[in-house]
Design a protein around this motif. Structure first.
Motif, PDB file in Angstrom:
ATOM      1  N   LYS A   1       0.838  -1.211   0.000  1.00 32.27           N
ATOM      2  CA  LYS A   1       0.000   0.000   0.000  1.00 32.27           C
ATOM      3  C   LYS A   1       0.866   1.253   0.000  1.00 32.27           C
ATOM      4  CE  LYS A   1      -3.878  -2.158   2.464  1.00 32.27           C
ATOM      5  NZ  LYS A   1      -4.680  -2.158   3.723  1.00 32.27           N
ATOM      6  N   ASN A   2       1.976   1.221   0.746  1.00 32.72           N
ATOM      7  CA  ASN A   2       2.897   2.356   0.769  1.00 32.72           C
ATOM      8  C   ASN A   2       3.430   2.638  -0.633  1.00 32.72           C
ATOM      9  OD1 ASN A   2       5.836   3.365   0.817  1.00 32.72           O
ATOM     10  ND2 ASN A   2       5.214   3.806   2.911  1.00 32.72           N
ATOM     11  N   MET A   3       3.827   1.591  -1.342  1.00 29.23           N
ATOM     12  CA  MET A   3       4.380   1.771  -2.684  1.00 29.23           C
ATOM     13  C   MET A   3       3.331   2.252  -3.672  1.00 29.23           C
ATOM     14  SD  MET A   3       7.064  -1.422  -2.941  1.00 29.23           S
ATOM     15  CE  MET A   3       8.380  -1.588  -1.734  1.00 29.23           C
ATOM     16  N   LEU A   4       2.116   1.757  -3.514  1.00 30.30           N
ATOM     17  CA  LEU A   4       1.038   2.237  -4.384  1.00 30.30           C
ATOM     18  C   LEU A   4       0.750   3.708  -4.128  1.00 30.30           C
ATOM     19  CD1 LEU A   4      -1.450  -0.786  -4.152  1.00 30.30           C
ATOM     20  CD2 LEU A   4       0.174  -0.276  -5.988  1.00 30.30           C
ATOM     21  N   LEU A   5       0.754   4.102  -2.844  1.00 22.91           N
ATOM     22  CA  LEU A   5       0.501   5.498  -2.481  1.00 22.91           C
ATOM     23  C   LEU A   5       1.533   6.425  -3.104  1.00 22.91           C
ATOM     24  CD1 LEU A   5      -0.974   7.662  -0.714  1.00 22.91           C
ATOM     25  CD2 LEU A   5       0.654   7.093   1.103  1.00 22.91           C
ATOM     26  N   HIS A   6       2.804   6.010  -3.069  1.00 25.26           N
ATOM     27  CA  HIS A   6       3.887   6.865  -3.570  1.00 25.26           C
ATOM     28  C   HIS A   6       4.240   6.579  -5.025  1.00 25.26           C
ATOM     29  CE1 HIS A   6       4.824   8.685   0.332  1.00 25.26           C
ATOM     30  NE2 HIS A   6       4.618   7.493   0.867  1.00 25.26           N
ATOM     31  N   LYS A   7       3.449   5.676  -5.653  1.00 23.98           N
ATOM     32  CA  LYS A   7       3.702   5.307  -7.051  1.00 23.98           C
ATOM     33  C   LYS A   7       5.147   4.836  -7.245  1.00 23.98           C
ATOM     34  CE  LYS A   7       0.115   8.244  -9.091  1.00 23.98           C
ATOM     35  NZ  LYS A   7      -0.552   8.542  -7.807  1.00 23.98           N
ATOM     36  N   THR A   8       5.594   4.002  -6.284  1.00 22.94           N
ATOM     37  CA  THR A   8       6.946   3.463  -6.296  1.00 22.94           C
ATOM     38  C   THR A   8       6.975   2.119  -7.017  1.00 22.94           C
ATOM     39  OG1 THR A   8       7.417   4.503  -4.169  1.00 22.94           O
ATOM     40  CG2 THR A   8       8.862   2.693  -4.845  1.00 22.94           C
ATOM     41  N   LYS A   9       7.914   1.941  -7.915  1.00 21.13           N
ATOM     42  CA  LYS A   9       8.128   0.634  -8.536  1.00 21.13           C
ATOM     43  C   LYS A   9       9.132  -0.122  -7.666  1.00 21.13           C
ATOM     44  CE  LYS A   9       6.929   1.916 -13.260  1.00 21.13           C
ATOM     45  NZ  LYS A   9       7.342   1.931 -14.684  1.00 21.13           N
ATOM     46  N   GLY A  10       8.598  -0.709  -6.600  1.00 23.70           N
ATOM     47  CA  GLY A  10       9.451  -1.269  -5.572  1.00 23.70           C
ATOM     48  C   GLY A  10       9.723  -2.747  -5.727  1.00 23.70           C
ATOM     49  N   SER A  11      10.570  -3.236  -4.826  1.00 26.45           N
ATOM     50  CA  SER A  11      11.015  -4.628  -4.864  1.00 26.45           C
ATOM     51  C   SER A  11      10.905  -5.244  -3.476  1.00 26.45           C
ATOM     52  CB  SER A  11      12.473  -4.695  -5.338  1.00 26.45           C
ATOM     53  OG  SER A  11      13.010  -5.992  -5.170  1.00 26.45           O
ATOM     54  N   PHE A  12      10.396  -6.476  -3.428  1.00 27.48           N
ATOM     55  CA  PHE A  12      10.327  -7.255  -2.200  1.00 27.48           C
ATOM     56  C   PHE A  12      11.195  -8.502  -2.392  1.00 27.48           C
ATOM     57  CE2 PHE A  12       6.598  -4.692  -2.231  1.00 27.48           C
ATOM     58  CZ  PHE A  12       6.189  -4.493  -0.917  1.00 27.48           C
ATOM     59  N   THR A  13      12.049  -8.781  -1.403  1.00 31.43           N
ATOM     60  CA  THR A  13      12.912  -9.959  -1.477  1.00 31.43           C
ATOM     61  C   THR A  13      12.776 -10.759  -0.192  1.00 31.43           C
ATOM     62  OG1 THR A  13      14.506  -8.736  -2.833  1.00 31.43           O
ATOM     63  CG2 THR A  13      15.256 -10.801  -1.848  1.00 31.43           C
ATOM     64  N   TYR A  14      12.565 -12.062  -0.337  1.00 29.61           N
ATOM     65  CA  TYR A  14      12.444 -12.949   0.813  1.00 29.61           C
ATOM     66  C   TYR A  14      13.627 -13.902   0.826  1.00 29.61           C
ATOM     67  CZ  TYR A  14      10.497 -16.329   4.113  1.00 29.61           C
ATOM     68  OH  TYR A  14      10.293 -17.159   5.196  1.00 29.61           O
ATOM     69  N   VAL A  15      14.301 -13.985   1.976  1.00 31.06           N
ATOM     70  CA  VAL A  15      15.413 -14.915   2.105  1.00 31.06           C
ATOM     71  C   VAL A  15      14.845 -16.286   2.439  1.00 31.06           C
ATOM     72  CG1 VAL A  15      17.544 -15.483   3.306  1.00 31.06           C
ATOM     73  CG2 VAL A  15      16.985 -13.083   2.806  1.00 31.06           C
ATOM     74  N   SER A  16      14.891 -17.171   1.474  1.00 26.87           N
ATOM     75  CA  SER A  16      14.351 -18.517   1.624  1.00 26.87           C
ATOM     76  C   SER A  16      15.477 -19.466   2.032  1.00 26.87           C
ATOM     77  CB  SER A  16      13.685 -18.957   0.321  1.00 26.87           C
ATOM     78  OG  SER A  16      13.042 -20.196   0.471  1.00 26.87           O
ATOM     79  N   SER A  17      15.425 -20.700   1.579  1.00 24.85           N
ATOM     80  CA  SER A  17      16.416 -21.696   1.981  1.00 24.85           C
ATOM     81  C   SER A  17      16.506 -22.801   0.943  1.00 24.85           C
ATOM     82  CB  SER A  17      16.026 -22.301   3.339  1.00 24.85           C
ATOM     83  OG  SER A  17      16.779 -23.458   3.620  1.00 24.85           O
ATOM     84  N   VAL A  18      17.702 -23.366   0.830  1.00 27.07           N
ATOM     85  CA  VAL A  18      17.891 -24.507  -0.060  1.00 27.07           C
ATOM     86  C   VAL A  18      17.059 -25.703   0.393  1.00 27.07           C
ATOM     87  CG1 VAL A  18      19.878 -25.455   1.189  1.00 27.07           C
ATOM     88  CG2 VAL A  18      19.704 -25.784  -1.276  1.00 27.07           C
ATOM     89  N   SER A  19      16.602 -25.687   1.645  1.00 23.28           N
ATOM     90  CA  SER A  19      15.823 -26.810   2.177  1.00 23.28           C
ATOM     91  C   SER A  19      14.475 -26.971   1.488  1.00 23.28           C
ATOM     92  CB  SER A  19      15.609 -26.650   3.685  1.00 23.28           C
ATOM     93  OG  SER A  19      14.827 -25.511   3.978  1.00 23.28           O
ATOM     94  N   THR A  20      14.018 -25.959   0.753  1.00 21.14           N
ATOM     95  CA  THR A  20      12.751 -26.100   0.027  1.00 21.14           C
ATOM     96  C   THR A  20      12.883 -27.006  -1.188  1.00 21.14           C
ATOM     97  OG1 THR A  20      13.148 -24.164  -1.390  1.00 21.14           O
ATOM     98  CG2 THR A  20      12.024 -23.779   0.716  1.00 21.14           C
ATOM     99  N   ALA A  21      14.113 -27.232  -1.624  1.00 16.17           N
ATOM    100  CA  ALA A  21      14.323 -28.002  -2.857  1.00 16.17           C
ATOM    101  C   ALA A  21      15.033 -29.323  -2.628  1.00 16.17           C
ATOM    102  CB  ALA A  21      15.125 -27.167  -3.863  1.00 16.17           C
ATOM    103  N   THR A  22      15.485 -29.559  -1.408  1.00 16.52           N
ATOM    104  CA  THR A  22      16.129 -30.840  -1.092  1.00 16.52           C
ATOM    105  C   THR A  22      15.839 -31.181   0.359  1.00 16.52           C
ATOM    106  OG1 THR A  22      18.214 -32.074  -1.174  1.00 16.52           O
ATOM    107  CG2 THR A  22      18.317 -29.819  -0.353  1.00 16.52           C
ATOM    108  N   GLY A  23      15.944 -32.430   0.711  1.00 20.30           N
ATOM    109  CA  GLY A  23      15.560 -32.858   2.044  1.00 20.30           C
ATOM    110  C   GLY A  23      16.699 -32.854   3.044  1.00 20.30           C
ATOM    111  N   TYR A  24      16.406 -32.393   4.270  1.00 19.47           N
ATOM    112  CA  TYR A  24      17.332 -32.471   5.379  1.00 19.47           C
ATOM    113  C   TYR A  24      16.574 -33.002   6.590  1.00 19.47           C
ATOM    114  CZ  TYR A  24      20.694 -29.560   2.818  1.00 19.47           C
ATOM    115  OH  TYR A  24      21.576 -29.069   1.887  1.00 19.47           O
ATOM    116  N   LYS A  25      17.151 -33.955   7.268  1.00 20.37           N
ATOM    117  CA  LYS A  25      16.515 -34.506   8.455  1.00 20.37           C
ATOM    118  C   LYS A  25      16.294 -33.409   9.498  1.00 20.37           C
ATOM    119  CE  LYS A  25      17.122 -37.953  12.102  1.00 20.37           C
ATOM    120  NZ  LYS A  25      18.031 -39.003  12.658  1.00 20.37           N
ATOM    121  N   GLY A  26      15.082 -33.328  10.010  1.00 24.51           N
ATOM    122  CA  GLY A  26      14.761 -32.375  11.059  1.00 24.51           C
ATOM    123  C   GLY A  26      14.331 -31.006  10.580  1.00 24.51           C
ATOM    124  N   LEU A  27      14.333 -30.777   9.271  1.00 26.47           N
ATOM    125  CA  LEU A  27      14.007 -29.447   8.750  1.00 26.47           C
ATOM    126  C   LEU A  27      12.673 -29.409   8.007  1.00 26.47           C
ATOM    127  CD1 LEU A  27      17.421 -28.053   7.433  1.00 26.47           C
ATOM    128  CD2 LEU A  27      16.265 -27.589   9.600  1.00 26.47           C
TER     129      LEU A  27
END
Length: 239
Positions: free
Chosen positions: A119-145
């Motif tokens: 909403k902030n970016m829409l208000l200011h007409k900003t062409k903004g960027s959102f980045t989420y730090v994910s993990s390699v664990s989403t694509a391969t298996g690790y015990k306990g994760l």
């Protein structure tokens, strides 16, 4: 001058990302649960602002974080969701309270922050960027994760769909998925376990924090203006 919000800024990757954005002449708004001594170096810059906030307090994100620290009259150009909790446990031993806390930090809080900063970016007409730090664990298996990977996988799909929703407004949403890094989150792993993990990669080494921070910086920059809805893996060839 552009403004960026970085969560989980107190140490490790978050601290390195903050350094990089300051060196690139951004105003950095940092959030973490506590303020360690490591942040003193950032406070020397008048472009660094800091706010202590516990992201498990999802009910007070708007009032005690955003309204207080990032009011709507301040244009936000980028959001880096770096804060995370890793609840390592096999599925048959899972406990609800730590599971809920992990989902609050890794999933619910980023979703709620996105809600208001879109909403902030829409208000200011900003062409903004959102980045989420994910993990390699989403694509391969690790015990306990399995539970931890579930939180990261949820946000990867969330960001892919946000890219479709808000692309017409010029907003970009991407994930960066690091491989195994030597950080506080991984401090409980012994040297033998680390070596086994490194040997699974193509480069036979740990993922470099600086490499990940440079990737985040690039994904946020205008040079990556055509990249959205992606998960960029910085994992030494684990996958």
């Amino acid at each position: 001058m552009k403004n960026v919000l970085i969560t989980g800024i107190s140490r490790g990757l978050g601290l390195e990302v903050a350094r990089r954005f300051l060196s690139d002449n951004w105003n950095v708004y940092g959030v973490s649960r506590s303020e360690p001594e490591e942040l003193s170096e950032l406070r020397d810059s008048d472009r660094f602002k800091y706010h202590t906030f516990d992201l498990t307090n999802t009910d007070s994100i708007k009032k005690d974080l955003l309204d207080t620290f990032l009011p709507y009259d301040l244009p936000i150009h980028s959001v880096i969701h770096n804060a995370a909790i890793a609840y390592d446990e096999i599925a048959t031993n899972v406990q609800l309270i730590p599971l809920e806390e992990m989902f609050k930090v890794n999933v619910f809080s980023p979703m709620l922050i996105n809600k208001h900063l879109i909403k902030n970016m829409l208000l200011h007409k900003t062409k903004g960027s959102f980045t989420y730090v994910s993990s390699v664990s989403t694509a391969t298996g690790y015990k306990g994760l399995s539970m931890y990977a579930a939180t990261k996988g949820a946000m990867e799909t969330h960001f892919k769909n946000l890219a479709r929703e808000w692309g017409p407004k010029g907003l970009r949403f991407n994930c960066v998925a690091p491989g195994f890094m030597n950080t506080e989150m991984s401090s409980s792993i012994n040297d033998d376990q680390r070596k086994k993990i490194y040997m699974r990669t193509s480069l036979k080494s740990e993922t470099n924090i600086e490499s990940v921070s440079r990737t985040i910086s690039f994904i946020t920059s205008d040079s990556a203006s055509n990249i959205t809805g992606q998960t960029i893996r910085v994992d030494n060839g684990t996958i």
